[in-house]
Write an enzyme that holds these catalytic residues in place. Structure first.
Site, mmCIF file in Angstrom:
data_model
loop_
_atom_site.group_PDB
_atom_site.id
_atom_site.type_symbol
_atom_site.label_atom_id
_atom_site.label_comp_id
_atom_site.label_asym_id
_atom_site.label_seq_id
_atom_site.Cartn_x
_atom_site.Cartn_y
_atom_site.Cartn_z
ATOM 1 N N GLU A 102 25.054 53.521 41.183
ATOM 2 C CA GLU A 102 25.368 52.117 41.488
ATOM 3 C C GLU A 102 26.697 52.016 42.234
ATOM 4 O O GLU A 102 27.554 52.889 42.121
ATOM 5 C CB GLU A 102 25.504 51.321 40.176
ATOM 6 N N ASP A 103 26.861 50.913 42.956
ATOM 7 C CA ASP A 103 28.151 50.659 43.604
ATOM 8 C C ASP A 103 29.156 50.106 42.592
ATOM 9 O O ASP A 103 30.310 50.513 42.553
ATOM 10 C CB ASP A 103 27.987 49.702 44.796
ATOM 11 N N ASP A 106 29.212 45.248 36.744
ATOM 12 C CA ASP A 106 29.996 44.050 36.423
ATOM 13 C C ASP A 106 29.543 43.570 35.032
ATOM 14 O O ASP A 106 30.004 44.073 34.007
ATOM 15 C CB ASP A 106 29.733 43.047 37.548
ATOM 16 N N LYS A 134 33.864 47.161 35.992
ATOM 17 C CA LYS A 134 34.796 46.122 35.523
ATOM 18 C C LYS A 134 34.722 46.097 33.999
ATOM 19 O O LYS A 134 33.894 45.378 33.424
ATOM 20 C CB LYS A 134 34.397 44.749 36.094
ATOM 21 N N PHE A 155 36.818 40.047 42.664
ATOM 22 C CA PHE A 155 35.724 40.316 43.612
ATOM 23 C C PHE A 155 36.229 41.243 44.705
ATOM 24 O O PHE A 155 37.256 40.978 45.332
ATOM 25 C CB PHE A 155 35.212 39.009 44.220
ATOM 26 N N ARG A 168 30.598 46.061 54.038
ATOM 27 C CA ARG A 168 30.160 47.339 53.415
ATOM 28 C C ARG A 168 30.802 48.546 54.093
ATOM 29 O O ARG A 168 30.985 49.588 53.478
ATOM 30 C CB ARG A 168 28.642 47.489 53.518
HETATM 31 P P1 5GP Z 1 25.959 43.123 37.297
HETATM 32 O O1 5GP Z 1 24.472 43.018 37.207
HETATM 33 O O2 5GP Z 1 26.527 44.388 36.658
HETATM 34 O O3 5GP Z 1 26.665 41.884 36.863
HETATM 35 O O4 5GP Z 1 26.326 43.189 38.829
HETATM 36 C C1 5GP Z 1 25.939 44.205 39.630
HETATM 37 C C2 5GP Z 1 25.809 43.749 41.055
HETATM 38 O O5 5GP Z 1 26.568 42.550 41.339
HETATM 39 C C3 5GP Z 1 26.355 44.811 41.942
HETATM 40 O O6 5GP Z 1 25.382 45.772 42.280
HETATM 41 C C4 5GP Z 1 26.845 44.000 43.133
HETATM 42 O O7 5GP Z 1 25.767 43.776 44.021
HETATM 43 C C5 5GP Z 1 27.255 42.664 42.542
HETATM 44 N N1 5GP Z 1 28.715 42.615 42.260
HETATM 45 C C6 5GP Z 1 29.324 42.528 41.068
HETATM 46 N N2 5GP Z 1 30.658 42.503 41.204
HETATM 47 C C7 5GP Z 1 30.907 42.592 42.538
HETATM 48 C C8 5GP Z 1 32.107 42.615 43.325
HETATM 49 O O8 5GP Z 1 33.258 42.571 42.853
HETATM 50 N N3 5GP Z 1 31.943 42.702 44.672
HETATM 51 C C9 5GP Z 1 30.718 42.765 45.270
HETATM 52 N N4 5GP Z 1 30.703 42.869 46.594
HETATM 53 N N5 5GP Z 1 29.561 42.732 44.560
HETATM 54 C C10 5GP Z 1 29.654 42.655 43.209
#
Ligand code: 5GP
Length: 179
Positions: A102-103, A106, A134, A155, A168
């Site tokens: 994963e990138d 969150d 995070k 963010f 990106r």
């Molecule tokens: P989660 O499901 O863990 O809340 O979020 C995962 C997805 O939310 C990530 O794969 C990404 O696409 C987006 N995301 C969450 N935080 C960030 C952030 O700080 N920056 C960006 N660009 N995308 C985020």
């Protein structure tokens, strides 16, 4: 590195490309040590993971496989809420050691859906590798086994992460400027 504007938002340098690369070196060593003997399948989650997946792969001196999936979420007709489907998954999962790449993690909702979908296919093991985490936000029970860098609840863009499609390609990580 200088400030950039993507659509309507401004971003400033946060983590330099060299610092990020050094963090990926460290996490790649841990991944290589754990999977040296069992030909893992890395599953990158598009679009954001392409950068980390590529950087991780080129540092791994082990025999492994890489593939990419997309996650499509929709509200099912059953009461359980959101249903997620992995698009593009063609590899056999049963009996494999799978590492989801994963990138950023969150809230963890995305990896929770992915892990649920993969578990149904009876892998030998599932682990998560993420470029960023995070920790102040993440409260799920699923372990995020390999993390290059932890960041506060802000963010960010760059190194695969976008703001509405842009950013990106930025080297390193940029954080949003709130003003
Ligand atoms: P989660 O499901 O863990 O809340 O979020 C995962 C997805 O939310 C990530 O794969 C990404 O696409 C987006 N995301 C969450 N935080 C960030 C952030 O700080 N920056 C960006 N660009 N995308 C985020």
């Amino acid at each position: 590195m200088k400030k950039v504007t993507l659509h309507d938002k401004h971003f400033e340098p946060f983590i330099g490309a060299a610092e990020l690369a050094a963090a990926i070196d460290v996490v790649a060593e841990k991944v290589a040590a754990k999977y040296a003997d069992n030909v893992p399948l890395f599953l990158g989650v598009l679009n954001g993971s392409y950068f980390f997946a590529s950087e991780l792969m080129k540092r791994l001196p082990i025999t492994c496989e890489i593939s990419f999936v997309k996650v499509a979420s929709y509200h099912g007709t059953v009461s359980s809420g959101t249903v997620s489907q992995l698009i593009g998954l063609q590899e056999r999962i049963a009996g494999r050691h799978v590492v989801v790449v994963e990138d950023i993690v969150d809230t963890g909702n995305t990896i929770e859906h992915i892990v649920e979908a993969l578990r149904e296919k009876s892998p030998a093991s599932i682990a998560i590798a993420s470029l960023l985490l995070k920790p102040d936000v993440y409260k799920k029970d699923i372990p995020v086994d390999f993390v290059a860098m932890e960041i506060p609840n802000i963010f960010v863009v760059g190194s695969g992460l976008d703001h509405d499609g842009l950013g990106r390609n930025l080297p390193g990580i940029y954080r949003i400027v709130n003003n």
